[in-house]
Design a protein around this motif. Structure first.
Motif, short mmCIF file in Angstrom:
data_model
loop_
_atom_site.label_atom_id
_atom_site.label_comp_id
_atom_site.label_asym_id
_atom_site.label_seq_id
_atom_site.Cartn_x
_atom_site.Cartn_y
_atom_site.Cartn_z
N GLU A 343 0.83 -1.22 0.00
CA GLU A 343 0.00 0.00 0.00
C GLU A 343 0.86 1.26 0.00
OE1 GLU A 343 -4.08 -1.78 2.00
OE2 GLU A 343 -2.94 -0.27 3.12
N LYS A 344 1.95 1.21 0.78
CA LYS A 344 2.84 2.39 0.81
C LYS A 344 3.43 2.65 -0.57
CE LYS A 344 2.59 3.91 4.85
NZ LYS A 344 1.93 5.16 5.02
N TYR A 345 3.83 1.58 -1.26
CA TYR A 345 4.38 1.77 -2.61
C TYR A 345 3.31 2.31 -3.56
CZ TYR A 345 8.78 -0.47 -1.26
OH TYR A 345 9.97 -0.76 -0.66
N GLU A 346 2.08 1.83 -3.40
CA GLU A 346 0.97 2.34 -4.23
C GLU A 346 0.80 3.83 -3.97
OE1 GLU A 346 -1.12 1.65 -6.93
OE2 GLU A 346 0.33 0.04 -6.81
N GLU A 347 0.80 4.21 -2.68
CA GLU A 347 0.63 5.64 -2.31
C GLU A 347 1.75 6.48 -2.91
OE1 GLU A 347 -1.13 4.59 2.03
OE2 GLU A 347 0.38 6.18 1.99
N GLU A 348 2.97 5.92 -2.90
CA GLU A 348 4.11 6.68 -3.44
C GLU A 348 3.94 6.89 -4.94
OE1 GLU A 348 7.63 4.57 -2.11
OE2 GLU A 348 7.01 4.87 -0.02
N LYS A 349 3.36 5.85 -5.61
CA LYS A 349 3.17 5.95 -7.07
C LYS A 349 2.04 6.92 -7.40
CE LYS A 349 2.51 1.89 -8.89
NZ LYS A 349 2.43 0.59 -9.43
N ASN A 350 0.98 6.89 -6.57
CA ASN A 350 -0.20 7.73 -6.80
C ASN A 350 -0.46 8.57 -5.56
OD1 ASN A 350 -0.98 6.30 -9.31
ND2 ASN A 350 -1.28 4.61 -7.88
N PRO A 351 0.32 9.62 -5.35
CA PRO A 351 0.24 10.37 -4.09
C PRO A 351 -1.14 10.86 -3.74
CG PRO A 351 1.95 11.27 -5.54
CD PRO A 351 1.26 10.18 -6.29
#
Ligand SMILES: NC(=O)c1ccc[n+]([C@@H]2O[C@H](COP(=O)([O-])OP(=O)(O)OC[C@H]3O[C@@H](n4cnc5c(N)ncnc54)[C@H](O)[C@@H]3O)[C@@H](O)[C@H]2O)c1
Ligand SMILES: O=C(O)C[C@H](O)C(=O)O
Length: 353
Positions: A343-351
């Motif tokens: 989820e953190k990586y997803e958030e980083e990709k789509n802030p």
């Protein structure tokens, strides 16, 4: 062997020929566990380089330890000026006791804080010392080990043979409590009780000697599984086990270091990815009747990490039930760690999400 891999192996051989030990690092070295653990590592004459990192106080801890007349050269670094990067350069064994300990009232927050800390530190290791053996103490171990694994996967450097959850405190406690119950407290160091499943709570179970009576057995199992509560209660708001954990972490780190240096037949329980030994995983999965990505069992260690994951072997019906009871919680703990990172990586990709 790929060129990079060959270069790394040659580098290690040259260092050891020159009398250097595997470069040992403690992340979270100024804390309740970190300080006594660093002290114990400093007393090991086989360690020649000890690098300490924390967000506070490491220069002082390192200066203090550096006066002890043992071979290890100690350095202490803080985050400014690339302190983490410098600490990890050349690291071969990285022990992580960074993070908040349990306190009354701290529940989900503990996971969120420690997950973030472990993810950041794992990112540093994956970037600077991707070949290092990573020994995770930060809680909850059953979730923080999957976090390290996901970070390493993301960086394309994942080697399941080199990431370990430190479950040694459960083992140390089991030895002590069993020796007390059989009326031979002095024999505790010789009472070997592996940890099966995961660290602490219902996920941690132990094959105990047959000679222990049923009523004593149940209380003993509970005391080992929830040994952490005993300390948290006694410390009354001042944190969780630190000194016994430092001892346990030191014991496990020493085994890893001995194995890296080529000593054969070193076996220790640890929470590892079952992918580290597919044959061992197959046998364990059959015994468990469930597929788990990570599990704590006896692990044989070698210079490249996990050599073999041992099966549960002969355990009693009661113990089989305990292991089965551990599985659902372990699955949840593992998923919690993995999902956190993804989820953190997803958030980083789509802030904006
Ligand atoms: N695996 C086990 O059996 C076991 C046993 C006991 C405790 N623990 C866990 O170990 C962890 C540490 O416990 P403690 O009692 O030493 O806590 P502590 O608060 O005394 O020490 C933790 C240290 O981590 C440092 N830290 C925080 N963020 C950091 C970061 N980003 N980088 C580097 N250092 C950082 C803090 O400054 C502190 O010095 C806790 O998560 C605790 O639950 C695990
Ligand atoms: O219980 C805790 O929170 C710390 C540790 O996991 C322990 O087993 O002592």
């Amino acid at each position: 062997m790929a060129r990079l891999e060959r270069g790394w192996v040659l580098w290690r051989i040259r260092r050891w020929a020159a009398g250097c030990s595997p470069g040992t690092v403690v992340l979270g070295a100024a804390g309740g566990i970190g300080q006594p653990l660093s002290l114990l590592l400093k007393t090991n004459p086989a360690i020649t380089e000890l690098a300490l990192f924390d967000i506070v106080n490491t220069p002082g801890v390192a200066a203090d330890l550096s006066h002890i007349a043992t071979p290890a050269k100690v350095v202490g670094r803080l985050p400014p000026n690339d302190g983490l990067k410098e600490t990890l350069t050349g690291a071969e064994v990285v022990v992580i006791p960074a993070g908040v300990p349990r306190k009354p009232g701290l529940r989900d927050d503990l996971f969120k804080i420690n997950a973030g800390i472990v993810k950041d530190l794992a990112t540093g290791i994956a970037t600077v010392a991707p070949k290092a053996f990573v020994l995770v103490i930060s809680n909850p171990v059953n979730s923080t080990v999957p976090i390290v694994a996901e970070v390493f996967k993301k960086h394309g450097v994942y080697d399941p043979k080199r990431i370990f959850g430190v479950t040694t405190l459960d083992v140390v406690r089991a030895s002590t409590f069993v020796a007390e119950i059989i009326g031979k407290p002095g024999s505790a160091p010789d009472v070997v009780v592996p940890v099966i499943g995961g660290h602490s709570g219902v996920t941690s179970s132990h094959p105990l000697p047959d000679s222990i009576a049923k009523d004593t057995f149940d209380a003993l199992v509970k005391r080992i599984q929830f040994g952490g509560d005993e300390v948290v209660k006694a410390k009354d708001g001042a944190g969780s086990a630190t000194l016994s954990m430092a001892y346990a972490g030191f014991e496990f780190a020493n085994k890893v270091i001995r194995a890296i240096k080529g000593e054969k037949g070193i076996v220790a329980p640890s929470f590892v990815a079952l992918k580290a030994d597919p044959a061992g995983a197959e046998a364990l999965t059959k015994e468990l009747g469930a597929e788990l990505e990570f599990f704590s069992s006896n692990v044989e260690l070698g210079p490249e990490g996990v050599v073999k994951i041992h099966p549960l072997g002969k355990i009693t019906q009661g113990e089989t039930e305990l292991v089965k009871a551990a599985v659902p919680e372990l699955l949840t703990n593992i998923k919690t760690g993995t999902t956190y990172v993804l989820e953190k990586y997803e958030e980083e990709k789509n802030p904006k999400l």
